[in-house]
Design a protein around this motif. Structure first.
Motif, PDB file in Angstrom:
ATOM      1  N   LEU A 514       0.817  -1.209   0.000  1.00 38.93           N
ATOM      2  CA  LEU A 514       0.000   0.000   0.000  1.00 38.93           C
ATOM      3  C   LEU A 514       0.850   1.256   0.000  1.00 38.93           C
ATOM      4  CD1 LEU A 514      -2.744   1.399   0.248  1.00 38.93           C
ATOM      5  CD2 LEU A 514      -2.593   1.089   2.729  1.00 38.93           C
ATOM      6  N   TYR A 519      -0.628   3.268  -3.257  1.00 42.48           N
ATOM      7  CA  TYR A 519      -0.967   4.672  -3.003  1.00 42.48           C
ATOM      8  C   TYR A 519      -0.110   5.646  -3.809  1.00 42.48           C
ATOM      9  CZ  TYR A 519      -2.974   8.546  -0.389  1.00 42.48           C
ATOM     10  OH  TYR A 519      -3.641   9.692  -0.048  1.00 42.48           O
ATOM     11  N   HIS A 522      -1.667   5.920  -7.106  1.00 44.72           N
ATOM     12  CA  HIS A 522      -2.913   6.681  -7.075  1.00 44.72           C
ATOM     13  C   HIS A 522      -2.650   8.182  -7.015  1.00 44.72           C
ATOM     14  CE1 HIS A 522      -6.984   7.883  -6.038  1.00 44.72           C
ATOM     15  NE2 HIS A 522      -6.522   8.474  -4.937  1.00 44.72           N
TER      16      HIS A 522
END
Length: 738
Positions: A514, A519, A522
């Motif tokens: 993550l 992330y 993203h």
């Protein structure tokens, strides 16, 4: 008007352009749709999309068209009826620059059948209203021959798996891989002539080069993903040949070394192993037939099948009956040695449209109504695994919900989850995470699944390509802050990776994915055509090589220099030693070799240390290689000088990287770091060097962390001398004791 504005023309010209397309028009001025099937207004319509829409994402538009019965293709051809044009692209280009639009113009210029252009507004008018529910579809009755229709079938036929009941019965029913099946058939047909009669066949020439196919092998190795028909095809080829009896062994059978040796003994005598007796018993030749041995899942031979792979290779070399081996991955270490003795045949996954067409035929036979788009979605989610697709359909056929209304595309979309690990590779997963159009449709669970496609490589791919994904966006403070924030997140993920590597805290792996991959992708996403390979891996390989060279060189110089291994490269000492060794050679005089040899002998170095270690460490810092400009005659004289045996080596490094049992052999470069930590290894080595009678320039050989030799022979000799008896000579020596 929107189409005219997009292509830079007038509205009247746009209407005239669309009017030239030979597509029937409906009352509303749009191309007429096919409403032959109730509830599916776009049934039979072939569409393609290019660009991004404004009111919805491209993926949502494609799903709505599929739910309406349309078939969405990834390219434009003469069979495409509509080409839906978006308003923009992710990378900032115009939609007119896409390959699909260029293909449309090419078909139009050649006067061939071309698709019609639709903008977003025209597409929304074609789509049915979401408020109107689709009428129920009447399920056709099952065929008269089915067991449930007439009620006369046995329970075995009624509950038989579709995978078995609809298995191929001929070559025409085999799904895909026709060329591979043909090669396997020809290999089995010519097996007796090639192996028993010695009529070898010539391998076909490969235009791209590479190793020729081993068509004269005694065994064939069939590899490919699971569920695509490898075992079924091999069994069908052997059955239709009609000359052999099939003996099949898979992972559920015992295939150890002893069992395979007994198989080899029976097959070498041309006798099949039947159920009439135990394995290894003698059979009556008149009542037996020749056999073809099918060894399924050979890449799973391990643990209980210890020694089976080696025994199988030995059996292949002397067998007089054909052997077909089947595995999932031909590049697996367990199968790599077996592949050299076999005719390598690779099966590939069939396309999702091919699987959907065959499954639609099977569903109609079983009385299950399924939309073709739903079958394509199911085939894509299963990775074109025909076995898994049929099992899913059979489960749906038993459900009352699907028996009454049939299986719709949206039903399949909501109930089926995709297995990203079987569908995508790490580069495709990285492209999905960094592309804003595709990443916006992914949930958090889907993003984590993409990370676990290859958790060891995904973080490096994101780190290599996250700046390239936003390279075409306008540079402002917000973009720079996003890039900096992504870099900070990757730093946190790297610290978690260090904890996993050092302390085996694998519970941090989801958090590392993550923070270091999902992330950051993203935060900084845009458009990536194809991700670049991580440059870190190449740099890390170079760093590891330079670390090894520096460690080996420091092992020789530590007897005479106080510099540590970490500071050796930047100390200037290798550069000075290189200059003293190469400068005499540059004069072009063969007598100067003695000066170079003396400079290297002072530190116990050889020619390879000058050519490899000192030179590459010099080039690593940007310096030029001066040894390559030395006269070849001088190089030859230097080689003869060092091969004369007059130059001793002061340090002997271990050649093997394997750690020996009971010893402390050096197996990693970190073993030479003892001098930096103030350990006892360096002191012991220096004491040995100081105690030598010949001094630093002598022929002393110092072993680094060598294994202590046994003293049993010396103790036995001392005891024999104390008793007054002659010591026995070593075993295996020449001569005899008298």
């Amino acid at each position: 008007a929107a189409v005219a504005k997009l292509f830079g023309g007038s509205p009247a010209k746009a209407k005239a352009t669309q009017g030239t397309i030979a597509v029937p028009k409906g009352p509303s001025g749009l191309p007429q749709i096919n409403d032959a099937k109730p509830g599916l207004p776009l049934q039979g319509v072939v569409m393609a999309f290019t660009g991004e829409l404004d009111s919805m994402t491209r993926q949502d538009a494609e799903e709505k068209c599929k739910a309406a019965g349309a078939k969405v293709m990834g390219s434009v051809s003469g069979n495409t009826q509509y080409l839906v044009m978006g308003s923009h692209l992710d990378d900032g280009r115009q939609v007119t620059e896409t390959s699909k639009y260029r293909k449309y113009l090419d078909l139009k210029d050649k006067g061939k059948k071309c698709p019609g252009l639709l903008d977003e507004g025209q597409l929304l008018k074609l789509l049915p209203s979401a408020a109107l529910p689709a009428p129920p579809v009447a399920v056709p009755p099952k065929a008269n021959g089915s067991a449930e229709a007439n009620g006369s079938g046995s329970s075995l036929e009624r509950y038989m798996n579709w995978v078995d009941s609809h298995a191929p019965r001929s070559f025409g029913e085999v799904l895909g891989n026709a060329s591979v099946v043909r090669k396997l058939t020809e290999w089995l047909r010519d097996w007796d002539d090639v192996v028993l009669k010695g009529r070898k066949k010539m391998a076909a020439f490969k235009p791209g080069g590479g190793m020729p196919e081993n068509i004269n092998a005694r065994a064939a190795l069939v590899s490919g993903p699971p569920g695509i028909g490898k075992t079924t095809s091999c069994r069908l080829v052997a059955q239709l040949h009609g000359k052999y009896e099939i003996l099949e062994y898979n992972a559920s059978d015992a295939r150890g070394q002893k069992i395979i040796n007994e198989m080899a003994q029976g097959i070498a005598d041309n006798h099949t192993i039947s159920f009439g007796g135990a394995l290894g018993q003698r059979k009556v030749p008149g009542l037996t037939r020749r056999a073809v041995l099918i060894m399924d899942e050979v890449d799973g031979m391990g643990a209980g099948d210890r020694g089976g792979s080696a025994a199988l290779i030995k059996m292949i070399k002397k067998t007089r009956n054909p052997i077909i081996c089947i595995c999932n991955d031909a590049h697996s270490p367990k199968v790599r040695n077996l592949a050299f003795s076999c005719y390598d045949l690779k099966f590939s996954r069939p396309t999702k449209s091919t699987v959907a067409q065959r499954c639609a035929m099977i569903a109609r036979r079983e009385g299950l109504d399924v939309e073709e788009n739903a079958l394509e979605e199911l085939a894509e989610s299963c990775g074109s695994d025909m076995r898994q697709v049929l099992n899913q359909l059979q489960i749906m056929a038993k459900s009352p919900k699907y028996q009454n209304s049939g299986v719709k595309y949206m039903d399949m979309k909501s109930t089926i989850t995709k297995d990203w690990s079987s569908m995508l590779g790490p580069f495709d997963a990285c492209r999905k995470l960094l592309s804003s159009s595709e990443g916006a449709r992914l949930s958090f669970r889907d993003r984590m699944d993409l990370y676990f496609v290859d958790h060891s490589l995904m973080g490096l791919l994101i780190h290599e390509n996250y700046l390239n994904s936003v390279s075409k966006k306008p540079v402002d403070a917000d973009l720079l802050n996003r890039c900096a924030y992504s870099a900070d997140l990757m730093t946190v993920g790297d610290m978690m990776n260090a904890q996993i590597s050092k302390h085996q805290q694998w519970n941090l792996l989801p958090q590392m994915g993550l923070a270091g991959c999902v992330y950051p992708a993203h935060v900084t996403n845009g458009f990536v055509g194809f991700p670049s390979f991580p440059a870190f891996l190449g740099k890390y390989s170079t760093q590891s090589r330079m670390r090894r060279l520096s460690t080996e060189l420091h092992a020789h110089l530590r007897l005479f220099a106080s510099v540590s291994r970490g500071g050796l490269a930047a100390s200037g000492y290798p550069a000075l030693l290189y200059s003293r060794a190469v400068s005499p050679l540059l004069r072009g005089d063969t007598e100067a070799v003695a000066e170079t040899a003396a400079a290297l002998d002072a530190y116990g170095l050889r020619k390879e240390h000058l050519v490899e270690h000192l030179t590459e460490m010099r080039q690593h810092l940007g310096e030029e290689d001066m040894f390559k400009v030395v006269d070849p005659k001088v190089k030859a004289a230097m080689t003869r000088e060092f091969n004369s045996g007059c130059h001793a080596v002061k340090v002997m490094l271990p050649k093997s990287n394997k750690r020996k049992a009971g010893g402390a052999a050096l197996d990693t470069p970190d073993g030479f770091d003892d001098d930096e930590d103030g350990g006892e290894g360096a002191g012991a080595t220096e004491e040995q060097a100081e105690d030598d009678d010949d001094g630093a320039a002598g022929g002393t050989m110092v072993k680094i962390k060598g294994k202590a030799k046994s003293k049993a022979k010396g103790k036995a000799k001392a005891k024999a001398e104390g008793d007054g008896r002659p010591a026995a000579k070593a075993k295996g020596g020449r001569g005899r004791n008298k």
